[in-house]
Enzyme design. Structure first.
Site, PDB file in Angstrom:
ATOM      1  N   CYS A   2       0.815  -1.217   0.000  1.00  0.00           N
ATOM      2  CA  CYS A   2       0.000   0.000   0.000  1.00  0.00           C
ATOM      3  C   CYS A   2       0.847   1.265   0.000  1.00  0.00           C
ATOM      4  O   CYS A   2       1.891   1.324   0.637  1.00  0.00           O
ATOM      5  CB  CYS A   2      -0.903   0.029   1.221  1.00  0.00           C
ATOM      6  SG  CYS A   2      -1.889  -1.450   1.479  1.00  0.00           S
ATOM      7  N   ARG A  27       4.618  -0.276  -6.181  1.00  0.00           N
ATOM      8  CA  ARG A  27       4.555  -1.030  -4.929  1.00  0.00           C
ATOM      9  C   ARG A  27       3.512  -2.144  -4.985  1.00  0.00           C
ATOM     10  O   ARG A  27       3.514  -3.040  -4.153  1.00  0.00           O
ATOM     11  CB  ARG A  27       4.239  -0.073  -3.764  1.00  0.00           C
ATOM     12  CG  ARG A  27       5.347   0.905  -3.476  1.00  0.00           C
ATOM     13  CD  ARG A  27       4.900   1.981  -2.508  1.00  0.00           C
ATOM     14  NE  ARG A  27       4.644   1.457  -1.182  1.00  0.00           N
ATOM     15  CZ  ARG A  27       5.539   1.440  -0.200  1.00  0.00           C
ATOM     16  NH1 ARG A  27       6.752   1.898  -0.418  1.00  0.00           N
ATOM     17  NH2 ARG A  27       5.223   0.983   0.986  1.00  0.00           N
ATOM     18  N   TRP A  76      -3.313  -2.478  -1.224  1.00  0.00           N
ATOM     19  CA  TRP A  76      -3.030  -3.870  -1.564  1.00  0.00           C
ATOM     20  C   TRP A  76      -3.817  -4.703  -0.574  1.00  0.00           C
ATOM     21  O   TRP A  76      -3.574  -4.653   0.631  1.00  0.00           O
ATOM     22  CB  TRP A  76      -1.533  -4.145  -1.453  1.00  0.00           C
ATOM     23  CG  TRP A  76      -1.087  -5.489  -1.913  1.00  0.00           C
ATOM     24  CD1 TRP A  76      -0.879  -5.901  -3.190  1.00  0.00           C
ATOM     25  CD2 TRP A  76      -0.733  -6.606  -1.081  1.00  0.00           C
ATOM     26  NE1 TRP A  76      -0.427  -7.200  -3.218  1.00  0.00           N
ATOM     27  CE2 TRP A  76      -0.328  -7.656  -1.941  1.00  0.00           C
ATOM     28  CE3 TRP A  76      -0.720  -6.819   0.300  1.00  0.00           C
ATOM     29  CZ2 TRP A  76       0.079  -8.902  -1.450  1.00  0.00           C
ATOM     30  CZ3 TRP A  76      -0.320  -8.053   0.788  1.00  0.00           C
ATOM     31  CH2 TRP A  76       0.070  -9.075  -0.093  1.00  0.00           C
ATOM     32  N   ASN A 102      -1.564   2.039   6.089  1.00  0.00           N
ATOM     33  CA  ASN A 102      -0.806   0.866   5.659  1.00  0.00           C
ATOM     34  C   ASN A 102      -0.551  -0.005   6.881  1.00  0.00           C
ATOM     35  O   ASN A 102      -0.330   0.510   7.971  1.00  0.00           O
ATOM     36  CB  ASN A 102       0.546   1.262   5.069  1.00  0.00           C
ATOM     37  CG  ASN A 102       0.434   1.977   3.747  1.00  0.00           C
ATOM     38  OD1 ASN A 102      -0.648   2.076   3.175  1.00  0.00           O
ATOM     39  ND2 ASN A 102       1.548   2.479   3.264  1.00  0.00           N
ATOM     40  N   GLY A 103      -0.502  -1.316   6.666  1.00  0.00           N
ATOM     41  CA  GLY A 103      -0.221  -2.219   7.771  1.00  0.00           C
ATOM     42  C   GLY A 103      -1.419  -3.076   8.113  1.00  0.00           C
ATOM     43  O   GLY A 103      -2.395  -3.143   7.351  1.00  0.00           O
ATOM     44  N   GLU A 487      16.287 -18.331  -8.342  1.00  0.00           N
ATOM     45  CA  GLU A 487      15.947 -16.954  -8.695  1.00  0.00           C
ATOM     46  C   GLU A 487      15.329 -16.881 -10.089  1.00  0.00           C
ATOM     47  O   GLU A 487      14.368 -16.136 -10.316  1.00  0.00           O
ATOM     48  CB  GLU A 487      17.195 -16.074  -8.594  1.00  0.00           C
ATOM     49  CG  GLU A 487      17.007 -14.637  -9.052  1.00  0.00           C
ATOM     50  CD  GLU A 487      15.997 -13.861  -8.225  1.00  0.00           C
ATOM     51  OE1 GLU A 487      15.623 -12.756  -8.658  1.00  0.00           O
ATOM     52  OE2 GLU A 487      15.569 -14.346  -7.153  1.00  0.00           O
ATOM     53  N   LYS A 491      11.555 -15.446 -10.880  1.00  0.00           N
ATOM     54  CA  LYS A 491      11.266 -14.362 -11.815  1.00  0.00           C
ATOM     55  C   LYS A 491      10.154 -14.767 -12.776  1.00  0.00           C
ATOM     56  O   LYS A 491       9.252 -13.990 -13.072  1.00  0.00           O
ATOM     57  CB  LYS A 491      12.518 -13.987 -12.615  1.00  0.00           C
ATOM     58  CG  LYS A 491      13.521 -13.182 -11.854  1.00  0.00           C
ATOM     59  CD  LYS A 491      12.993 -11.795 -11.530  1.00  0.00           C
ATOM     60  CE  LYS A 491      13.496 -11.304 -10.189  1.00  0.00           C
ATOM     61  NZ  LYS A 491      12.994 -11.941  -9.013  1.00  0.00           N
ATOM     62  N   GLU A 494       6.800 -14.895 -10.925  1.00  0.00           N
ATOM     63  CA  GLU A 494       6.318 -13.581 -10.500  1.00  0.00           C
ATOM     64  C   GLU A 494       5.637 -12.812 -11.620  1.00  0.00           C
ATOM     65  O   GLU A 494       4.597 -12.180 -11.393  1.00  0.00           O
ATOM     66  CB  GLU A 494       7.499 -12.737  -9.989  1.00  0.00           C
ATOM     67  CG  GLU A 494       8.005 -13.112  -8.621  1.00  0.00           C
ATOM     68  CD  GLU A 494       9.174 -12.233  -8.204  1.00  0.00           C
ATOM     69  OE1 GLU A 494       9.147 -11.721  -7.084  1.00  0.00           O
ATOM     70  OE2 GLU A 494      10.102 -12.053  -9.022  1.00  0.00           O
ATOM     71  N   HIS A 510      15.735 -37.246  -7.849  1.00  0.00           N
ATOM     72  CA  HIS A 510      15.048 -37.604  -6.610  1.00  0.00           C
ATOM     73  C   HIS A 510      13.598 -37.136  -6.599  1.00  0.00           C
ATOM     74  O   HIS A 510      13.014 -36.959  -5.523  1.00  0.00           O
ATOM     75  CB  HIS A 510      15.798 -37.038  -5.400  1.00  0.00           C
ATOM     76  CG  HIS A 510      17.158 -37.620  -5.221  1.00  0.00           C
ATOM     77  ND1 HIS A 510      17.361 -38.935  -4.863  1.00  0.00           N
ATOM     78  CD2 HIS A 510      18.388 -37.078  -5.380  1.00  0.00           C
ATOM     79  CE1 HIS A 510      18.663 -39.174  -4.786  1.00  0.00           C
ATOM     80  NE2 HIS A 510      19.312 -38.060  -5.104  1.00  0.00           N
ATOM     81  N   LYS A 609       5.863  -4.431  -4.058  1.00  0.00           N
ATOM     82  CA  LYS A 609       7.307  -4.202  -4.089  1.00  0.00           C
ATOM     83  C   LYS A 609       7.909  -4.287  -2.699  1.00  0.00           C
ATOM     84  O   LYS A 609       8.908  -4.950  -2.477  1.00  0.00           O
ATOM     85  CB  LYS A 609       7.603  -2.834  -4.701  1.00  0.00           C
ATOM     86  CG  LYS A 609       9.093  -2.522  -4.820  1.00  0.00           C
ATOM     87  CD  LYS A 609       9.786  -3.495  -5.746  1.00  0.00           C
ATOM     88  CE  LYS A 609      11.264  -3.232  -5.858  1.00  0.00           C
ATOM     89  NZ  LYS A 609      11.951  -4.278  -6.634  1.00  0.00           N
TER      90      LYS A 609
END
Length: 614
Positions: A2, A27, A76, A102-103, A487, A491, A494, A510, A609
């Site tokens: 947010c 964000r 968000w 926010n929070g 990574e 990517k 995401e 395995h 973000k």
């Protein structure tokens, strides 16, 4: 996540707020809204984009002509789905108090039930609406109090995290802001002040800012600001000058911020090393940790705590520190660290890594480690961030603002920082000065090699065109390139929404090998190091099951071209340094697959973000 923007001054507030919200779009958010105050309080909010909100505000602004103060928010979703009614700002029943937040308010359910029992009506499903009704209730019970006092009183009832702004037509020339666990910064102009959850909306107007610390509340008027603790103790704050410009948060001719940031990596690598790698003197100068270097070297154990991409950088850091300095290293998900009652003591060093320096889970790990007596060191990108303020020592990555939600240049900057840290811990213990110089000489060649990889962009895009419709990807790497495989998979997940997994190549047999067929693209990092022959065997295993092999290999490797369907060639480098090169083709591949699928790579769905809630 947010975003918060506030303004009080002499300008028309609506354009300032809307432009500020656009600067915060990176964000991640699902709805947006603004409140303007000019005698009366008017709110407009809706699900969807800031651009949509901007289009619909023309008529709305006629209700508040000449408004020179207000607040704005991008949400968000946590409590309650994305919708118009769950968007911020939230109003009290009388419509004369507005709150953006926010929070997460952890005890909101109990507070909400208490307020409902007192005939307060809630119109949203959010935890945030509790705040505005709580402030209203306290003010009604003691009408002689001011907005600052009733906000402070309300926050004493609240458990959880918040960054909030409160405005009211009862006191029309004041914005009250408070912070606990969710960042807030005040920008200082001439006869005007700006409030935001980070510096991006502020830099266009001023480079002078004050960062609020946890447990602080500020009152901002056109004449100035005052900052106190929640307990009403005056605080003296240092005014910080921002070290980046507006140009650095513009796209600069690139189609997306993410692509710009991928291409910025050679320059970022130079910036990270500038002033720190002193080849002519044969040494490193890491000013942020120099006073604590002896204690760092004496650590019985190092624990690295991070989340997401920073966690992958931390894994590479584990390999580097253990190989060079021979100090045991553990890498923890910050989100799990404090909840598993970790065994941490005064002989341990805890390194926390975060691009924003505000990641809630990482901050929780930091505070847990400090409580247990460990030396806590920070690696972050944002000057003045909470991690920078709360750690005893640390280093800034100096990667510049990273706007794309999917981290790219921050990762390579963090890996370089960890590489330099590993060398600094090694000097005089396990590695000679001459060996340090050899490592540094190779390190300074990496930016030029990275630039050469970026020249392969069109080739990588053509590979992306062949595989953009795949349903699953498997990424394999060994040694230093196992975290790079993780990574690369992250990517792709995401930004393209394709399922992807990263594995150590030897672990394929395995379990994951059961998934491989002619529809499964397998990306294998096959650079020439001490596991090269093993990697070739892994490629053969994939080929025998008709998997589609895309290899990342070193220039001149003809054997790989015989085995893989596609090969992306990169310059040769020693094993410990290869992640800085092998990750770049994977970033580009994910980017092109996502754009070919029509995805919004800068603002992928459901992601934020800076994750400032647990």
């Amino acid at each position: 996540m947010c975003g918060i923007v506030g303004y009080i001054g002499w300008q028309d507030a609506a354009p300032v707020l809307l432009k500020g919200l656009k600067r915060l779009e990176y964000r991640g958010y699902d709805s947006a809204g603004i409140a303007l105050l000019n005698g009366t309080l008017s709110v407009m909010k809706q699900k969807g984009s800031v651009s949509g909100l901007e289009t619909d505000t023309l008529a709305f602004r006629k209700e508040t002509p000449g408004a020179t103060m207000g607040v704005g928010h991008t949400r968000w979703a946590t409590h309650g789905e994305p919708s118009d009614r769950n968007a911020h700002p939230h109003l009290n029943t009388a419509g004369d108090i507005a709150v953006i937040h926010n929070g997460i308010i952890e005890n909101y359910s109990a507070l909400k039930q208490e307020l409902i029992s007192q005939d307060y009506v809630f119109v949203s499903e959010t935890d945030s609406e509790v705040l505005v009704h709580l402030i209203d209730r306290i003010w009604k019970s003691e009408p002689s109090l001011d907005l600052e006092t009733v906000t402070r009183s309300a926050l004493r009832h609240v458990e959880g995290a918040y960054g909030l702004c409160v405005i009211s037509s009862r006191e029309p020339d004041k914005i009250v802001v408070a912070r606990k666990g969710s960042p807030l910064v005040i920008g200082i102009g001439i006869g005007e002040f700006f409030i935001a959850s980070d510096a991006a909306p502020i830099i266009e107007h001023t480079n002078k800012v004050v960062y609020l610390s946890d447990g602080e509340l500020a009152v901002v008027t056109r004449e100035g600001y005052s900052i106190k603790t929640i307990e009403n103790v005056e605080q003296e704050k240092i005014v910080t000058e921002l070290d980046f410009s507006l140009e650095k948060i513009e796209k600069g001719g690139f189609e997306h911020f993410m692509l710009k940031e991928i291409f910025e990596q050679p320059a970022v690598m130079h910036d990270v090393m500038r002033g720190r790698v002193r080849l002519e003197e044969g040494r490193l100068c890491l000013g942020g940790i120099e006073d604590y270097l002896d204690r760092l070297k004496q650590a019985k154990r190092i624990i690295i705590c991070a989340c997401g991409t920073s966690w992958h950088a931390g894994l590479i850091g584990e390999y580097l520190i253990e190989e060079f300095a021979r100090i045991p290293v553990e890498v923890d998900y910050a989100s799990e660290f404090r909840y598993r009652n970790p065994i941490v003591g005064v002989d341990d060093v805890v390194i926390v890594i975060s691009q924003s320096g505000e990641t809630a889970d990482t901050l929780a790990a930091l505070r847990t480690a400090k409580e247990k007596g460990a030396l806590v060191m920070g690696i972050c990108n944002v000057v003045g961030s909470t991690i920078a303020r709360e750690t005893l020592c640390g280093m800034y990555t100096h990667a510049g603002p990273e706007i794309g939600v999917a981290s790219t240049k921050a990762f390579t900057a963090q890996v370089i920082m960890l590489y330099m840290l590993a060398l600094a811990l090694s000097k005089g213990r396990t590695i000679s000065s001459d060996e340090i110089v050899l490592h540094l000489k190779e390190l300074v060649t990496i930016p030029e090699k990275a630039a050469r990889i970026l020249e392969l962009d069109s080739q990588i895009k053509s590979i992306a065109e062949r595989f953009k419709d795949a349903k699953n990807f498997l990424y394999l790497g060994r040694g230093y390139n196992f975290p790079v495989a993780l990574e690369g998979a992250l990517k792709l997940k995401e930004i393209s929404y394709i399922h992807a997994e990263g594995y150590p190549a030897a672990e394929m047999k395995h379990g994951p090998i059961a998934l491989i067929d002619e529809d499964m693209p397998v990306i294998i990092i096959a650079t020439r190091d001490n596991t090269y022959s093993k990697i070739l065997s892994n490629i053969e295993e994939v080929r025998s099951r008709k998997g589609r092999v895309i290899a990342i290999a070193n220039d001149g490797d003809q054997e790989i071209s015989r085995l893989a369907e596609h090969v992306i060639y990169i310059p040769q480098a020693s094993g410990p340094i290869t992640p800085l090169l092998t990750v770049i083709p994977l970033q580009l591949l994910a980017y092109h697959i996502a754009t070919l699928r029509g995805c919004n790579v800068d603002r992928p769905r459901n992601l934020a973000k800076s994750v400032t809630v647990e």
